[in-house]
Design an enzyme around this catalytic site. Structure first.
Site, PDB file in Angstrom:
ATOM      1  N   CYS A  63       0.863  -1.187   0.000  1.00  0.00           N
ATOM      2  CA  CYS A  63       0.000   0.000   0.000  1.00  0.00           C
ATOM      3  C   CYS A  63       0.898   1.235   0.000  1.00  0.00           C
ATOM      4  O   CYS A  63       2.086   1.149  -0.315  1.00  0.00           O
ATOM      5  CB  CYS A  63      -0.968  -0.007   1.179  1.00  0.00           C
ATOM      6  SG  CYS A  63      -0.210   0.306   2.779  1.00  0.00           S
ATOM      7  N   ARG A  64       0.368   2.369   0.387  1.00  0.00           N
ATOM      8  CA  ARG A  64       1.149   3.606   0.351  1.00  0.00           C
ATOM      9  C   ARG A  64       2.221   3.620   1.430  1.00  0.00           C
ATOM     10  O   ARG A  64       3.371   3.938   1.176  1.00  0.00           O
ATOM     11  CB  ARG A  64       0.221   4.821   0.519  1.00  0.00           C
ATOM     12  CG  ARG A  64       0.934   6.169   0.350  1.00  0.00           C
ATOM     13  CD  ARG A  64      -0.017   7.325   0.565  1.00  0.00           C
ATOM     14  NE  ARG A  64      -0.400   7.450   1.956  1.00  0.00           N
ATOM     15  CZ  ARG A  64       0.290   8.116   2.882  1.00  0.00           C
ATOM     16  NH1 ARG A  64       1.407   8.722   2.565  1.00  0.00           N
ATOM     17  NH2 ARG A  64      -0.142   8.175   4.118  1.00  0.00           N
TER      18      ARG A  64
END
Length: 98
Positions: A63-64
């Site tokens: 993810c980020r």
């Protein structure tokens, strides 16, 4: 929960190792670029799409920053999947993006 750093993952990819990557970011985030070969399954869809995954394979969740992928790992581990969280997420990724 197992973790892998972005640099460890990059080394695996550069050595030609076969890895299964799942990016759980939202569509507008992956539009800015994701690791080549990663499959996009937004976090909100994991509970509905996890049946499409193979429990005999290992998956690296992305993810980020590593938080949402950690949530995905927790859910998938409870469902019997072999998953690893990429700590630091795409914020720390220095490799190729597509």
């Amino acid at each position: 929960m197992k973790t892998i750093t972005p640099s460890e993952l990059q080394s695996k990819l550069e050595s030609g190792e076969q890895v299964n990557l799942i990016d759980v970011r939202e569509s507008e985030e992956v539009a800015a670029g994701m690791i080549p070969g990663a499959e996009h399954i937004p976090l909100g869809s994991i509970e509905f799409k996890h049946q499409d995954l193979d429990k005999s394979k290992e998956y690296i969740m992305i993810c980020r920053s590593g938080n949402r992928s950690g949530q995905a790992c927790q859910f998938l581990e409870e469902e019997g999947y072999n998953v690893t969280n990429m700590s630091g997420g795409m914020l720390e990724w220095e490799g190729e993006v597509k």
